[in-house]
Design a protein around this motif. Structure first.
Motif, PDB file in Angstrom:
ATOM      1  N   GLU A  18       0.829  -1.215   0.000  1.00 17.21           N
ATOM      2  CA  GLU A  18       0.000   0.000   0.000  1.00 17.21           C
ATOM      3  C   GLU A  18       0.860   1.261   0.000  1.00 17.21           C
ATOM      4  O   GLU A  18       0.557   2.237  -0.694  1.00 17.21           O
ATOM      5  N   ILE A  19       1.934   1.259   0.793  1.00 18.44           N
ATOM      6  CA  ILE A  19       2.795   2.444   0.863  1.00 18.44           C
ATOM      7  C   ILE A  19       3.564   2.629  -0.440  1.00 18.44           C
ATOM      8  O   ILE A  19       3.732   3.754  -0.923  1.00 18.44           O
ATOM      9  N   LEU A  20       4.025   1.542  -1.026  1.00 19.47           N
ATOM     10  CA  LEU A  20       4.712   1.644  -2.309  1.00 19.47           C
ATOM     11  C   LEU A  20       3.791   2.256  -3.370  1.00 19.47           C
ATOM     12  O   LEU A  20       4.205   3.133  -4.141  1.00 19.47           O
ATOM     13  N   HIS A  21       2.545   1.813  -3.409  1.00 18.15           N
ATOM     14  CA  HIS A  21       1.612   2.353  -4.389  1.00 18.15           C
ATOM     15  C   HIS A  21       1.231   3.802  -4.071  1.00 18.15           C
ATOM     16  O   HIS A  21       1.007   4.599  -4.991  1.00 18.15           O
ATOM     17  N   LYS A  22       1.188   4.135  -2.808  1.00 14.34           N
ATOM     18  CA  LYS A  22       0.944   5.529  -2.441  1.00 14.34           C
ATOM     19  C   LYS A  22       2.065   6.420  -2.967  1.00 14.34           C
ATOM     20  O   LYS A  22       1.818   7.511  -3.499  1.00 14.34           O
ATOM     21  N   ASP A  23       3.309   5.963  -2.851  1.00 17.49           N
ATOM     22  CA  ASP A  23       4.443   6.761  -3.311  1.00 17.49           C
ATOM     23  C   ASP A  23       4.511   6.830  -4.832  1.00 17.49           C
ATOM     24  O   ASP A  23       4.937   7.844  -5.399  1.00 17.49           O
ATOM     25  N   ILE A  24       4.108   5.761  -5.504  1.00 17.06           N
ATOM     26  CA  ILE A  24       4.034   5.798  -6.969  1.00 17.06           C
ATOM     27  C   ILE A  24       3.113   6.930  -7.406  1.00 17.06           C
ATOM     28  O   ILE A  24       3.417   7.686  -8.337  1.00 17.06           O
ATOM     29  N   TYR A  25       1.992   7.070  -6.710  1.00 19.48           N
ATOM     30  CA  TYR A  25       1.028   8.131  -7.023  1.00 19.48           C
ATOM     31  C   TYR A  25       1.562   9.506  -6.579  1.00 19.48           C
ATOM     32  O   TYR A  25       1.527  10.473  -7.341  1.00 19.48           O
ATOM     33  N   SER A  26       2.068   9.586  -5.333  1.00 19.92           N
ATOM     34  CA  SER A  26       2.502  10.873  -4.773  1.00 19.92           C
ATOM     35  C   SER A  26       3.657  11.485  -5.550  1.00 19.92           C
ATOM     36  O   SER A  26       3.720  12.703  -5.740  1.00 19.92           O
ATOM     37  N   PHE A  27       4.596  10.637  -5.992  1.00 28.28           N
ATOM     38  CA  PHE A  27       5.785  11.130  -6.680  1.00 28.28           C
ATOM     39  C   PHE A  27       5.691  10.987  -8.190  1.00 28.28           C
ATOM     40  O   PHE A  27       6.663  11.261  -8.899  1.00 28.28           O
ATOM     41  N   ASN A  28       4.529  10.539  -8.661  1.00 31.43           N
ATOM     42  CA  ASN A  28       4.251  10.474 -10.100  1.00 31.43           C
ATOM     43  C   ASN A  28       5.350   9.715 -10.851  1.00 31.43           C
ATOM     44  O   ASN A  28       5.945  10.228 -11.800  1.00 31.43           O
ATOM     45  N   MET A  29       5.625   8.506 -10.394  1.00 33.14           N
ATOM     46  CA  MET A  29       6.632   7.700 -11.073  1.00 33.14           C
ATOM     47  C   MET A  29       6.136   6.274 -11.252  1.00 33.14           C
ATOM     48  O   MET A  29       5.215   5.833 -10.568  1.00 33.14           O
ATOM     49  N   LYS A  30       6.746   5.564 -12.173  1.00 33.37           N
ATOM     50  CA  LYS A  30       6.366   4.186 -12.431  1.00 33.37           C
ATOM     51  C   LYS A  30       6.922   3.263 -11.361  1.00 33.37           C
ATOM     52  O   LYS A  30       7.919   3.574 -10.710  1.00 33.37           O
ATOM     53  N   LYS A  31       6.273   2.114 -11.207  1.00 32.24           N
ATOM     54  CA  LYS A  31       6.712   1.147 -10.197  1.00 32.24           C
ATOM     55  C   LYS A  31       8.170   0.754 -10.397  1.00 32.24           C
ATOM     56  O   LYS A  31       8.942   0.665  -9.438  1.00 32.24           O
ATOM     57  N   ASN A  32       8.545   0.509 -11.636  1.00 28.99           N
ATOM     58  CA  ASN A  32       9.915   0.079 -11.924  1.00 28.99           C
ATOM     59  C   ASN A  32      10.928   1.141 -11.491  1.00 28.99           C
ATOM     60  O   ASN A  32      11.985   0.830 -10.940  1.00 28.99           O
ATOM     61  N   LEU A  34      10.461   3.505  -9.134  1.00 28.41           N
ATOM     62  CA  LEU A  34      10.479   3.565  -7.675  1.00 28.41           C
ATOM     63  C   LEU A  34      11.331   2.445  -7.087  1.00 28.41           C
ATOM     64  O   LEU A  34      12.185   2.683  -6.228  1.00 28.41           O
ATOM     65  N   CYS A  35      11.123   1.213  -7.544  1.00 26.18           N
ATOM     66  CA  CYS A  35      11.855   0.067  -6.990  1.00 26.18           C
ATOM     67  C   CYS A  35      13.350   0.184  -7.241  1.00 26.18           C
ATOM     68  O   CYS A  35      14.165  -0.151  -6.378  1.00 26.18           O
ATOM     69  N   ASN A  36      13.719   0.690  -8.417  1.00 29.40           N
ATOM     70  CA  ASN A  36      15.138   0.875  -8.707  1.00 29.40           C
ATOM     71  C   ASN A  36      15.764   1.962  -7.849  1.00 29.40           C
ATOM     72  O   ASN A  36      16.897   1.823  -7.382  1.00 29.40           O
ATOM     73  N   LEU A  37      15.026   3.046  -7.614  1.00 33.39           N
ATOM     74  CA  LEU A  37      15.543   4.117  -6.763  1.00 33.39           C
ATOM     75  C   LEU A  37      15.701   3.642  -5.315  1.00 33.39           C
ATOM     76  O   LEU A  37      16.658   4.020  -4.630  1.00 33.39           O
ATOM     77  N   ILE A  38      14.763   2.832  -4.851  1.00 37.33           N
ATOM     78  CA  ILE A  38      14.877   2.282  -3.498  1.00 37.33           C
ATOM     79  C   ILE A  38      16.149   1.440  -3.390  1.00 37.33           C
ATOM     80  O   ILE A  38      16.911   1.549  -2.417  1.00 37.33           O
ATOM     81  N   PHE A  39      16.383   0.604  -4.394  1.00 38.91           N
ATOM     82  CA  PHE A  39      17.593  -0.220  -4.382  1.00 38.91           C
ATOM     83  C   PHE A  39      18.852   0.652  -4.429  1.00 38.91           C
ATOM     84  O   PHE A  39      19.797   0.454  -3.647  1.00 38.91           O
ATOM     85  N   GLU A  40      18.884   1.639  -5.323  1.00 31.40           N
ATOM     86  CA  GLU A  40      20.056   2.507  -5.471  1.00 31.40           C
ATOM     87  C   GLU A  40      20.428   3.192  -4.164  1.00 31.40           C
ATOM     88  O   GLU A  40      21.606   3.341  -3.840  1.00 31.40           O
ATOM     89  N   ASN A  41      19.412   3.618  -3.418  1.00 32.92           N
ATOM     90  CA  ASN A  41      19.671   4.450  -2.244  1.00 32.92           C
ATOM     91  C   ASN A  41      19.727   3.690  -0.929  1.00 32.92           C
ATOM     92  O   ASN A  41      20.168   4.243   0.085  1.00 32.92           O
ATOM     93  N   LEU A  42      19.277   2.430  -0.927  1.00 33.32           N
ATOM     94  CA  LEU A  42      19.237   1.681   0.330  1.00 33.32           C
ATOM     95  C   LEU A  42      19.943   0.323   0.259  1.00 33.32           C
ATOM     96  O   LEU A  42      19.889  -0.429   1.230  1.00 33.32           O
ATOM     97  N   TYR A  43      20.586   0.022  -0.846  1.00 32.19           N
ATOM     98  CA  TYR A  43      21.145  -1.326  -1.019  1.00 32.19           C
ATOM     99  C   TYR A  43      22.130  -1.703   0.087  1.00 32.19           C
ATOM    100  O   TYR A  43      22.251  -2.870   0.452  1.00 32.19           O
ATOM    101  N   ASN A  44      22.828  -0.711   0.649  1.00 36.28           N
ATOM    102  CA  ASN A  44      23.795  -1.002   1.714  1.00 36.28           C
ATOM    103  C   ASN A  44      23.405  -0.344   3.041  1.00 36.28           C
ATOM    104  O   ASN A  44      24.232  -0.159   3.925  1.00 36.28           O
ATOM    105  N   ASP A  45      22.124   0.021   3.166  1.00 37.49           N
ATOM    106  CA  ASP A  45      21.676   0.720   4.372  1.00 37.49           C
ATOM    107  C   ASP A  45      20.249   0.298   4.710  1.00 37.49           C
ATOM    108  O   ASP A  45      19.324   1.090   4.693  1.00 37.49           O
ATOM    109  N   HIS A  46      20.084  -0.992   5.016  1.00 39.76           N
ATOM    110  CA  HIS A  46      18.750  -1.494   5.330  1.00 39.76           C
ATOM    111  C   HIS A  46      18.844  -2.482   6.487  1.00 39.76           C
ATOM    112  O   HIS A  46      19.925  -2.946   6.853  1.00 39.76           O
ATOM    113  N   ASP A  47      17.694  -2.779   7.068  1.00 43.30           N
ATOM    114  CA  ASP A  47      17.625  -3.658   8.231  1.00 43.30           C
ATOM    115  C   ASP A  47      17.076  -5.019   7.830  1.00 43.30           C
ATOM    116  O   ASP A  47      16.485  -5.194   6.760  1.00 43.30           O
TER     117      ASP A  47
END
Length: 282
Positions: A18-32, A34-47
């Motif tokens: 639900e949150i991922l889809h909310k951000d797709i709408y809020s930031f006006n970007m495609k799912k692909n 969004l998922c790539n940006l999440i990986f780029e920015n958190l690949y070495n900084d996640h729990d």
């Protein structure tokens, strides 16, 4: 691991979906994207997360070429805390959605944030891309409104010759220009910091008259972007409110509110209402 498919598939709980889809709408970007940006920015900084619920949703996307190469490099290193690809990306998404919305936005637009913050630190101008148009700004603040949950770039716009707000997700910082600020008003900036309003309503007033139904909407129903009350006498309220805020907030009130003053805002509302009425006469 010599080769990896570009396609990623992982199961996630519904709340993450639900949150991922909310951000797709809020930031006006495609799912692909969004998922790539999440990986780029958190690949070495996640729990690493433990889930006590079923994985009722599936996320599928393709890594961009550069991200695919990055994933190859980090696999089987200390950066990846599991040998299960699905689990890795599930942990990545869980880390992302547990940040507040304005932090998520900053992470997605990290390169733009870094560009803007570098200019702010050195009091230099920037060139931004906004609606496919280049603009020069003196960038003063990246600030968020807790009600809006978004970040804004506040600065002096040379095109319009005035202070303006821009949604962070709507601009790209193209470059820092070796030009010093010329329009910084420290007193005004402090007021913006202490009482931030994306519509820049500070010290701007309007007077409105509500019907009883309109007053109920104002007091008890429509809270989002509601203007600050300065004075009230019966159904007549004086509010701290710019035209843009009045347009955003009172647009759904229709005949339940009348703008009394200032005259320029009243006239703009009359003009817009006449345009709307014409559409319904066709």
């Amino acid at each position: 691991m010599s080769t990896l498919p570009l396609k990623i598939k992982t199961q996630i709980p519904n709340y993450i979906h639900e949150i991922l889809h909310k951000d797709i709408y809020s930031f006006n970007m495609k799912k692909n994207t969004l998922c790539n940006l999440i990986f780029e920015n958190l690949y070495n900084d996640h729990d690493k997360w433990s889930f006590n619920r079923e994985f009722s949703r599936v996320v599928q996307f393709r890594l961009h070429k550069s991200n695919n190469e990055l994933f190859k490099q980090i696999w089987n290193t200390d950066v990846v805390n599991t040998h299960n690809r699905s689990e890795y990306f599930r942990n990545l998404f869980a880390t992302y959605v547990n940040f507040p919305a304005y932090i998520r936005e900053k992470k997605l637009y990290r390169s733009d944030v870094q560009c803007i913050e570098r200019a702010i630190k050195n009091k230099k101008n920037i060139i931004i891309d906004y609606n496919d148009e280049k603009r020069k700004l003196e960038p003063y603040l990246i600030i968020n409104n807790t009600e809006e949950e978004f970040n804004y770039l506040f600065g002096y716009c040379y095109k319009h010759g005035e202070y303006r707000n821009y949604r962070l997700s709507n601009v790209s910082c193209l470059s820092v220009v070796d030009e010093n600020w010329e329009h910084e008003d420290r007193e005004y900036l402090n007021k913006i910091k202490n009482n931030f309003d994306p519509f820049l309503s500070h010290e701007k007033e309007i007077k409105v008259k509500f019907t009883d139904e309109g007053l109920d909407l104002f007091e008890n129903v429509i809270y989002h972007n509601r203007p600050k009350i300065l004075e009230k006498k019966g159904n007549i309220y004086t509010l701290e409110c710019s035209y843009k805020k009045a347009e955003a907030y009172f647009g759904s009130f229709f005949d339940k509110v009348e703008i009394l003053s200032p005259s320029e805002i009243r006239d703009k509302f009359k003009k817009n209402l006449k345009k709307t009425l014409k559409k319904y006469k066709k």
